[in-house]
Design a protein around this motif. Structure first.
Motif, PDB file in Angstrom:
ATOM      1  N   CYS A  99       0.844  -1.100   0.002  1.00 38.65           N
ATOM      2  CA  CYS A  99       0.115   0.130  -0.025  1.00 38.65           C
ATOM      3  C   CYS A  99       0.759   1.200   0.000  1.00 38.65           C
ATOM      4  N   ASP A 100       1.924   1.307   0.841  1.00 41.07           N
ATOM      5  CA  ASP A 100       2.664   2.550   1.051  1.00 41.07           C
ATOM      6  C   ASP A 100       3.355   2.853  -0.236  1.00 41.07           C
ATOM      7  N   TYR A 101       3.908   1.658  -0.940  1.00 37.05           N
ATOM      8  CA  TYR A 101       4.798   2.182  -2.024  1.00 37.05           C
ATOM      9  C   TYR A 101       3.767   2.484  -3.308  1.00 37.05           C
ATOM     10  N   THR A 102       2.752   1.776  -3.487  1.00 36.84           N
ATOM     11  CA  THR A 102       1.827   2.096  -4.423  1.00 36.84           C
ATOM     12  C   THR A 102       1.451   3.552  -4.497  1.00 36.84           C
ATOM     13  N   TYR A 103       1.014   4.217  -2.873  1.00 36.52           N
ATOM     14  CA  TYR A 103       0.785   5.592  -3.085  1.00 36.52           C
ATOM     15  C   TYR A 103       1.916   6.432  -3.200  1.00 36.52           C
ATOM     16  N   HIS A 104       3.279   6.152  -2.720  1.00 32.14           N
ATOM     17  CA  HIS A 104       4.430   6.821  -2.604  1.00 32.14           C
ATOM     18  C   HIS A 104       4.555   7.169  -3.902  1.00 32.14           C
ATOM     19  N   ALA A 105       4.496   6.315  -5.103  1.00 34.84           N
ATOM     20  CA  ALA A 105       4.628   6.408  -6.307  1.00 34.84           C
ATOM     21  C   ALA A 105       4.405   7.725  -6.912  1.00 34.84           C
ATOM     22  N   ASP A 106       2.986   8.056  -6.772  1.00 31.11           N
ATOM     23  CA  ASP A 106       2.491   9.394  -7.132  1.00 31.11           C
ATOM     24  C   ASP A 106       2.694  10.573  -6.313  1.00 31.11           C
ATOM     25  N   ALA A 107       2.308  10.332  -5.153  1.00 35.73           N
ATOM     26  CA  ALA A 107       2.112  11.639  -4.137  1.00 35.73           C
ATOM     27  C   ALA A 107       3.544  11.887  -3.793  1.00 35.73           C
ATOM     28  N   THR A 108       4.618  11.210  -3.880  1.00 37.17           N
ATOM     29  CA  THR A 108       5.991  11.811  -3.426  1.00 37.17           C
ATOM     30  C   THR A 108       7.028  11.633  -4.792  1.00 37.17           C
ATOM     31  N   ILE A 109       6.702  11.011  -5.566  1.00 36.07           N
ATOM     32  CA  ILE A 109       7.884  10.633  -6.648  1.00 36.07           C
ATOM     33  C   ILE A 109       7.416  11.452  -7.870  1.00 36.07           C
ATOM     34  N   THR A 110       6.087  11.077  -8.478  1.00 37.36           N
ATOM     35  CA  THR A 110       5.667  11.580  -9.686  1.00 37.36           C
ATOM     36  C   THR A 110       5.262  13.172  -9.485  1.00 37.36           C
ATOM     37  N   PHE A 111       4.855  13.453  -8.549  1.00 42.04           N
ATOM     38  CA  PHE A 111       4.323  14.833  -8.278  1.00 42.04           C
ATOM     39  C   PHE A 111       5.595  15.769  -8.487  1.00 42.04           C
ATOM     40  N   PRO A 112       6.492  15.835  -7.871  1.00 42.98           N
ATOM     41  CA  PRO A 112       7.735  16.724  -8.323  1.00 42.98           C
ATOM     42  C   PRO A 112       8.234  16.659  -9.745  1.00 42.98           C
ATOM     43  N   GLN A 113       8.244  15.559 -10.405  1.00 41.37           N
ATOM     44  CA  GLN A 113       8.249  15.385 -11.777  1.00 41.37           C
ATOM     45  C   GLN A 113       7.368  16.295 -12.765  1.00 41.37           C
ATOM     46  N   ALA A 131      12.323  27.404 -10.757  1.00 43.57           N
ATOM     47  CA  ALA A 131      11.577  26.557  -9.842  1.00 43.57           C
ATOM     48  C   ALA A 131      11.409  25.266 -10.103  1.00 43.57           C
ATOM     49  N   GLY A 132      11.096  25.037 -11.684  1.00 46.50           N
ATOM     50  CA  GLY A 132      11.267  23.573 -12.024  1.00 46.50           C
ATOM     51  C   GLY A 132      12.300  22.724 -11.397  1.00 46.50           C
ATOM     52  N   HIS A 133      13.517  23.258 -11.685  1.00 48.64           N
ATOM     53  CA  HIS A 133      14.878  22.747 -11.495  1.00 48.64           C
ATOM     54  C   HIS A 133      14.999  22.290 -10.067  1.00 48.64           C
ATOM     55  N   ALA A 134      14.265  23.261  -9.134  1.00 50.51           N
ATOM     56  CA  ALA A 134      14.321  22.969  -7.796  1.00 50.51           C
ATOM     57  C   ALA A 134      13.302  21.519  -7.466  1.00 50.51           C
ATOM     58  N   TYR A 135      12.243  21.456  -8.367  1.00 52.46           N
ATOM     59  CA  TYR A 135      11.586  20.277  -8.056  1.00 52.46           C
ATOM     60  C   TYR A 135      12.077  19.166  -8.355  1.00 52.46           C
ATOM     61  N   ALA A 136      13.130  19.451  -9.468  1.00 51.90           N
ATOM     62  CA  ALA A 136      13.922  18.115  -9.966  1.00 51.90           C
ATOM     63  C   ALA A 136      14.640  17.524  -8.732  1.00 51.90           C
ATOM     64  N   LYS A 137      15.645  18.509  -8.174  1.00 48.95           N
ATOM     65  CA  LYS A 137      16.402  18.158  -7.106  1.00 48.95           C
ATOM     66  C   LYS A 137      15.551  17.476  -5.974  1.00 48.95           C
ATOM     67  N   TRP A 138      14.216  18.013  -5.616  1.00 50.14           N
ATOM     68  CA  TRP A 138      13.240  17.233  -4.685  1.00 50.14           C
ATOM     69  C   TRP A 138      12.903  15.937  -5.199  1.00 50.14           C
ATOM     70  N   GLY A 169       8.032   2.282 -10.894  1.00 46.18           N
ATOM     71  CA  GLY A 169       8.608   2.256 -12.085  1.00 46.18           C
ATOM     72  C   GLY A 169       8.251   2.879 -12.993  1.00 46.18           C
ATOM     73  N   TYR A 170       6.960   3.522 -13.165  1.00 45.74           N
ATOM     74  CA  TYR A 170       6.852   4.431 -14.074  1.00 45.74           C
ATOM     75  C   TYR A 170       7.273   5.638 -13.889  1.00 45.74           C
ATOM     76  N   ALA A 171       7.483   5.885 -12.621  1.00 47.07           N
ATOM     77  CA  ALA A 171       8.172   7.279 -12.376  1.00 47.07           C
ATOM     78  C   ALA A 171       9.658   7.531 -12.865  1.00 47.07           C
ATOM     79  N   LEU A 172      10.238   5.995 -12.925  1.00 52.07           N
ATOM     80  CA  LEU A 172      11.656   6.157 -13.253  1.00 52.07           C
ATOM     81  C   LEU A 172      11.718   6.193 -14.768  1.00 52.07           C
TER      82      LEU A 172
END
Length: 219
Positions: A99-113, A131-138, A169-172
Motif C-alpha cells: 500500500c505504502d509504495y503504491t501511494y508513494h509512487a504518485d504522491a511523493t515521486i511523480t508529483f515533483p516530476q 523553480a522547475g529545477h528545484a523540484y527536479a532536485k526534490w 517503475g513508471y516514475a523512473l
C-alpha cells in the motif's frame, strides 16, 4: 462482462493502467488522446470534467466504475476479478509496504516530476524554469526510500513483481524521458531495466505507441 474503457495519452501516467491490464490479462478498450486532451480533444471533458488522463470506465451508466488515479486504476485492474499475484492482500506479508509504495509512487515521486515538467519544459517561457529545477532536485532526493528498499531485493514487496513496481517503475521511466535521469542512482536504473524488459510492459508501450502514431497520422 464488458471491456473497461481506458482513456489516456501515450507515455503518460496512464501507462501504469495499460501495463497493469497487460500483466493481469484484462482486455481493455484503449483510447489514446492527443496531449493535452483538455485543449486538443475538448470533447473528452464530457467524459471527465477534469480533462485529465487516465480515465477508466468499467460498466454502464451510473452503476459503472469511473476512476481517474493511475495507481488506483492499476490496482483495480489487478484485482478486478479477485486478488492476483500482482497485488498483495490484507494479512499477506508486505501488505502494508505494498500500500505504502503504491501511494508513494504518485504522491511523493511523480508529483515533483510533473511540476518540473510544467515549469522547466511546457511553460519555461514564463520565467519559472528555476523553480522547475528545484523540484527536479526534490524528485532525486525522494528516490532514497525506493533505493534503500531495493537493496538486496529484485522487487519492492513480497519477493515478486506487483502493482507497486508498476507505479514506482513508471516514475523512473518518466525520469528517463523528460531529462531527469542524471540524478537517478544506478541501482534504480538497473531496476527500471528489469521492469521494462517484461513482455507485458513492451506490449503496453507498443499498443499505446501504435495508437498515438495513427492519431498523429490522421491529424
Amino acid at each position: 462482462m464488458t471491456e473497461p474503457i481506458l482513456w489516456t495519452c501515450a507515455r503518460s501516467r496512464g501507462l501504469r493502467a495499460t501495463w497493469a491490464a497487460e500483466e493481469a490479462g484484462v482486455d481493455i478498450d484503449l483510447r489514446i488522446l492527443p496531449f493535452p486532451p483538455r485543449y486538443r480533444a475538448p470533447e473528452f471533458l464530457e467524459e471527465n470534467p477534469l480533462g485529465t488522463v487516465p480515465l477508466l470506465i468499467d460498466g454502464p451508466g451510473d452503476k459503472g466504475a469511473r476512476m481517474t488515479e493511475s495507481c488506483a486504476i492499476a490496482h483495480y485492474l489487478a484485482t478486478r476479478e479477485g486478488y492476483t499475484d500482482l497485488a498483495i492482500a490484507p494479512g499477506e506479508r508486505d501488505y502494508a509496504e505494498y500500500c505504502d509504495y503504491t501511494y508513494h509512487a504518485d504522491a511523493t515521486i511523480t508529483f515533483p516530476q510533473t511540476v518540473f515538467m510544467r515549469f522547466a519544459i511546457f511553460e519555461k517561457d514564463k520565467g519559472l524554469e528555476e523553480a522547475g529545477h528545484a523540484y527536479a532536485k526534490w524528485f532525486h532526493k525522494r528516490l532514497v526510500k525506493v533505493e534503500q528498499r531495493l537493496e538486496g531485493r529484485e522487487y519492492l514487496c513480497a519477493d515478486r513483481f506487483t502493482v507497486a513496481d508498476i507505479c514506482v517503475g513508471y516514475a523512473l521511466i518518466l525520469a528517463q524521458s523528460v531529462g531527469l535521469d542524471e540524478g537517478v542512482p544506478d541501482s534504480l536504473k538497473a531496476y527500471r531495466e528489469r521492469l521494462t524488459a517484461r513482455p507485458a510492459y513492451r506490449r503496453a508501450f507498443e499498443r499505446e505507441e501504435e495508437q498515438r502514431k495513427a492519431l498523429e497520422a490522421n491529424g
